[in-house]
Motif scaffolding. Structure first.
Motif, PDB file in Angstrom:
ATOM      1  N   LEU A 266      -3.549  -0.767  -6.607  1.00 39.29           N
ATOM      2  CA  LEU A 266      -2.430   0.096  -6.206  1.00 39.29           C
ATOM      3  C   LEU A 266      -2.460   1.420  -6.961  1.00 39.29           C
ATOM      4  O   LEU A 266      -2.099   2.466  -6.392  1.00 39.29           O
ATOM      5  CB  LEU A 266      -1.103  -0.626  -6.442  1.00 39.29           C
ATOM      6  N   GLN A 271      -0.231   2.897  -2.072  1.00 40.66           N
ATOM      7  CA  GLN A 271       0.429   1.754  -1.452  1.00 40.66           C
ATOM      8  C   GLN A 271      -0.469   1.117  -0.394  1.00 40.66           C
ATOM      9  O   GLN A 271      -1.271   1.779   0.256  1.00 40.66           O
ATOM     10  CB  GLN A 271       1.763   2.164  -0.862  1.00 40.66           C
ATOM     11  N   VAL A 310       6.618  -3.734  -8.172  1.00 42.41           N
ATOM     12  CA  VAL A 310       6.276  -3.054  -6.926  1.00 42.41           C
ATOM     13  C   VAL A 310       7.452  -3.152  -5.969  1.00 42.41           C
ATOM     14  O   VAL A 310       8.324  -4.017  -6.108  1.00 42.41           O
ATOM     15  CB  VAL A 310       5.003  -3.641  -6.262  1.00 42.41           C
ATOM     16  N   ARG A 318       4.044  -0.661  -3.032  1.00 48.41           N
ATOM     17  CA  ARG A 318       3.748   0.481  -3.890  1.00 48.41           C
ATOM     18  C   ARG A 318       4.282   0.216  -5.283  1.00 48.41           C
ATOM     19  O   ARG A 318       5.261  -0.520  -5.476  1.00 48.41           O
ATOM     20  CB  ARG A 318       4.379   1.760  -3.332  1.00 48.41           C
TER      21      ARG A 318
END
Length: 345
Positions: A266, A271, A310, A318
């Motif tokens: 990531l 994302q 996230v 993301r």
């Protein structure tokens, strides 16, 4: 421990069916199997031949104890029960799938299709996977009439007393079984199914899409196994594990490392959905791994989402704080031994 090894080319190596027999009363054997293997011609023949070498047939089996519903462990249970009216035990979470209740099977397949879509699996590999699963449909075998069990239940089968230890993660109803030697004695060994394996790491996330927060549940299972400090365990595949505490902690270390790898994907690529993260982790996938790869990525992404690391937006994950350095001991809080593991998605 008396085991019969059975062919299995698609999953984690050769399966084990364990034979428990009480011959204390002549002519009145109490015979049980822990797991049965997959419902293929080769595995069926090998199980029959293995029992015949011990003087038994399917008709002699009094009880079948299943570690979980996966067909490479439960596929022959219904056929064995039909032959000799054996009692089939499995955790209540997996019982409807072993019984092949239409509503339960339909719900499971619907959840799997929805998961593939939610994980971003493209049409071509999705069709390949669904074709693979359709072609392998016969491996589930015949339905069985199940006696559901739960954590803490003690089964008296094959001249043994087995305590049920619920160990979810790889499957919702996966259980270990501890042979008890006496009242109050700590078990030194256990049948563990796919809770820990000697070579590969059991898949988490794709192997049973019904499991909520699969990584969290599996880490708790690994801690539970490590805390029980067994001398030896008998897995569903391959050879016995002689230091199961170390093996459980090694697998936990593997998941901590994979968590770090997911974070790095990531950071480097922005994302992404689970399929994209899976591609960075595992590369091209085929067969059952089209399910297991993004499922494993999802399990880690889902764990990070619940930890607030996230966020999920429009099917993609993301980093909430891209520049933050995380303490992985906090995210995957399991002690780590100095040993290595081999991963299987």
């Amino acid at each position: 421990m008396d085991r019969i090894t059975l062919d299995n080319e698609e999953f984690e190596g050769r399966n084990n069916a364990y034979v428990l027999a009480d011959e204390s009363a002549a002519g009145d054997d109490d015979l049980a199997l822990v797991d049965t293997g997959i419902a293929t011609t080769d595995a069926r023949t090998q199980l029959r031949e293995g029992l015949a070498e011990r003087g038994y047939d399917f008709t002699d089996v009094d009880a079948v104890v299943l570690t979980h519903f996966h067909p490479d462990h439960a596929g022959l249970a219904g056929e064995i029960q039909a032959a000799g009216d054996a009692t089939v035990y499995v955790h209540e979470a997996d019982a409807p799938l072993v019984e092949q209740e239409p509503d339960a099977v339909e719900d499971f397949e619907r959840r799997r299709r929805e998961s593939l879509e939610r994980w971003g699996v493209p049409d071509e590999p999705r069709d390949e996977l669904l074709g693979f699963l359709a072609a392998a449909d016969g491996i589930t075998g015949e339905p069985a009439d199940v006696t559901p069990i739960e954590d803490g239940d003690v089964l008296e089968v094959g001249g043994h007393r087995l305590e049920t230890i619920h160990a979810p993660g790889h499957a919702a109803g996966l259980c270990c079984f501890e042979p008890l030697e006496g009242e109050g004695d700590d078990a030194t060994e256990a049948f563990v199914g796919d809770a820990v394996l000697p070579v590969y790491t059991p898949n988490v996330g794709g192997a049973d899409v019904r499991v909520e927060r699969p990584l969290e549940k599996y880490l708790a299972t690994l801690r539970r196994i490590a805390d029980r400090n067994y001398d030896r365990v008998w897995p569903g595949h391959r050879d016995p594990i002689e230091d199961p505490t170390d093996r459980a902690l090694t697998i936990a270390a593997h998941h901590r490392e994979r968590t770090e790898n997911v974070l790095e994907v990531l950071r480097e690529h922005g994302q992404a959905d689970p399929w994209t993260v899976s591609a960075h982790l595992f590369g091209d996938l085929a067969g059952i791994h089209i399910l297991h790869g993004p499922g494993e990525a999802y399990a880690h992404l889902d764990h990070l989402r619940h930890e607030g690391v996230v966020a999920l937006e429009d099917g993609e994950y993301r980093l909430v704080e891209p520049d933050r350095a995380f303490d992985l001991d906090d995210l995957v809080p399991v002690p780590v031994p100095d040993s290595e593991t081999t991963s299987d998605v």
